[in-house]
Structure formats: structure tokens, C-alpha cells
Design a protein around this motif. Structure first.
Motif, mmCIF file in Angstrom:
data_model
loop_
_atom_site.group_PDB
_atom_site.id
_atom_site.type_symbol
_atom_site.label_atom_id
_atom_site.label_comp_id
_atom_site.label_asym_id
_atom_site.label_seq_id
_atom_site.Cartn_x
_atom_site.Cartn_y
_atom_site.Cartn_z
ATOM 1 N N SER A 80 19.059 1.215 45.604
ATOM 2 C CA SER A 80 17.717 1.596 46.039
ATOM 3 C C SER A 80 17.015 2.471 45.009
ATOM 4 O O SER A 80 15.802 2.630 45.064
ATOM 5 C CB SER A 80 17.787 2.339 47.377
ATOM 6 N N GLN A 81 17.745 3.019 44.061
ATOM 7 C CA GLN A 81 17.146 3.854 43.030
ATOM 8 C C GLN A 81 16.853 3.063 41.753
ATOM 9 O O GLN A 81 16.505 3.644 40.735
ATOM 10 C CB GLN A 81 18.051 5.052 42.723
ATOM 11 N N TYR A 82 17.002 1.744 41.830
ATOM 12 C CA TYR A 82 16.719 0.898 40.678
ATOM 13 C C TYR A 82 15.215 0.789 40.503
ATOM 14 O O TYR A 82 14.496 0.415 41.423
ATOM 15 C CB TYR A 82 17.327 -0.488 40.876
ATOM 16 N N HIS A 100 17.568 1.908 35.469
ATOM 17 C CA HIS A 100 17.027 0.590 35.163
ATOM 18 C C HIS A 100 17.811 -0.014 34.007
ATOM 19 O O HIS A 100 18.614 0.661 33.374
ATOM 20 C CB HIS A 100 15.533 0.656 34.829
ATOM 21 N N SER A 101 17.553 -1.271 33.747
ATOM 22 C CA SER A 101 18.324 -1.970 32.718
ATOM 23 C C SER A 101 17.789 -1.740 31.313
ATOM 24 O O SER A 101 18.430 -2.119 30.345
ATOM 25 C CB SER A 101 18.368 -3.469 33.023
ATOM 26 N N PHE A 102 16.630 -1.135 31.164
ATOM 27 C CA PHE A 102 16.102 -0.873 29.830
ATOM 28 C C PHE A 102 16.420 0.552 29.404
ATOM 29 O O PHE A 102 16.755 1.399 30.226
ATOM 30 C CB PHE A 102 14.594 -1.165 29.747
ATOM 31 N N MET A 162 20.916 1.462 32.078
ATOM 32 C CA MET A 162 21.733 1.597 33.284
ATOM 33 C C MET A 162 22.217 3.027 33.535
ATOM 34 O O MET A 162 23.231 3.216 34.188
ATOM 35 C CB MET A 162 22.897 0.609 33.277
ATOM 36 N N GLU A 163 21.500 4.030 33.039
ATOM 37 C CA GLU A 163 21.872 5.415 33.283
ATOM 38 C C GLU A 163 20.936 6.035 34.322
ATOM 39 O O GLU A 163 19.716 5.918 34.213
ATOM 40 C CB GLU A 163 21.804 6.243 32.009
#
Length: 188
Positions: free
Chosen positions: A6-8, A35-37, A71-72
């Protein structure tokens, strides 16, 4: 580290596919998210510049550089966001170039380059990040390529200072990302 789905943050990159720029926000905080970036933050002026990455809180000064790897979990606790610069780069760049992945893996726990302890390096990296910002806001038709070249230069300079930064980097690394979360990230 808790990677709560949910925090993505699903943040669409504007106008280009590899880069985005966030700057000029009046809000002094941004909630915990991931996020992935990746992100490179040039810390702006102000008496208070507090960032959190994972479980660690950083009290920073103007000229410090924050590195948030893909992803951090991170947040802006309280900082001058009107004059700070947040450059966001797509994880597809890292995934496509082995040396880039190697650098991220090596520096995965390096999150701040302090102007007071690594002045020459922080100034060099800040100059390149400033060029990325200027290029991104320009009308140049090739700004995505130019920003990518500058990002590679940023990473090469960071990696060239491996000896200087060795005391701040550890070898231990374990990914908190489950297969389910990874699938969600690559799907975005």
C-alpha cells in the motif's frame, strides 16, 4: 524493512520514459513510500532537512546528496522542497546495463554523500545532477539520451571514489522484496 504494497508510489514519468524531475513543492514532507525507480536528491537550503531511508534518519545540509536506490522505503520528514531537486530515474536503465546494476549493488547502503565530509565528490556529483535538471527542463529533443549520459557519468564518478567511500559501504545485502512485490514493480 517493511515493504507494504500500500506504500508503493505509482508515479508516472512525465514526457520521457527514463527520467522525471520533482522540484518546487511547498510541502515540507512526503510520506513514507517506495517505488521501482531510483532517486538522486540535491538537498536545498534551510535550517531543517530531514530525510528517512529505511529505518535511518538523516539530518542534512544544503549541498548534501541523497541516493535512494530502487525499491527502498523512504520519506521526506521535513525539508525545504521548494529549492531541493529530486531526479528520478527508471529502474529499466539499471536493469539494462550490467555495470549500473553492479554499482547499485555495491553502494546499496550508501544513501548520503555529505558536503562536509566528501566536499569534492559532493560538488562534482551536484554539478552533474544540476546538469541533469537543466537538461530535463530544456526543450532539447534528445534530453532523455543526454540525461542518461549524465546519469552514467554520475555513477562512474561515484564508483571512481570507491576507496574514499569504502568505510561507508558494507558487503552484506539481502533484498526485502518478495516475488509478489517484485512482480508488481516490473508490471508498472
Amino acid at each position: 524493512m517493511n515493504m507494504d504494497p500500500s506504500q508503493y508510489e505509482t508515479f508516472p514519468f512525465q514526457a520521457t520514459h527514463a527520467f522525471n524531475l520533482a522540484s518546487g513543492s511547498e510541502d515540507r514532507s512526503f510520506p513514507s513510500h517506495w517505488h521501482s525507480f531510483g532517486e538522486i536528491i540535491l538537498v536545498g537550503p534551510g535550517e531543517k532537512n530531514v530525510y528517512k531511508i529505511g529505518q535511518k534518519i538523516y539530518n542534512l545540509v544544503e549541498g548534501d546528496i541523497v541516493l535512494i536506490w530502487p525499491m527502498e522505503m523512504h520519506e521526506i520528514v521535513d525539508a525545504d522542497r521548494t529549492r531541493s531537486v529530486i531526479l528520478q530515474f527508471s529502474n529499466t536503465i539499471a536493469d539494462a546495463v550490467f555495470d549500473f546494476k553492479r554499482i547499485i549493488h555495491y553502494y546499496h547502503n550508501l544513501h548520503v554523500i555529505c558536503i562536509n565530509t566528501h566536499r569534492e565528490l559532493a560538488l562534482k556529483l551536484g554539478e552533474i545532477a544540476g546538469k541533469m535538471r537543466d537538461t530535463f527542463i530544456s526543450n532539447n529533443n534528445n534530453k532523455e539520451i543526454l540525461c542518461t549520459m549524465l546519469l552514467f557519468e554520475f555513477m562512474l564518478i561515484l564508483d571512481a571514489h570507491k576507496q574514499e567511500l569504502s568505510g561507508e559501504v558494507t558487503d552484506s545485502y539481502s533484498s526485502p522484496v518478495t516475488d509478489e512485490l517484485y512482480f508488481k514493480m516490473v508490471k508498472v
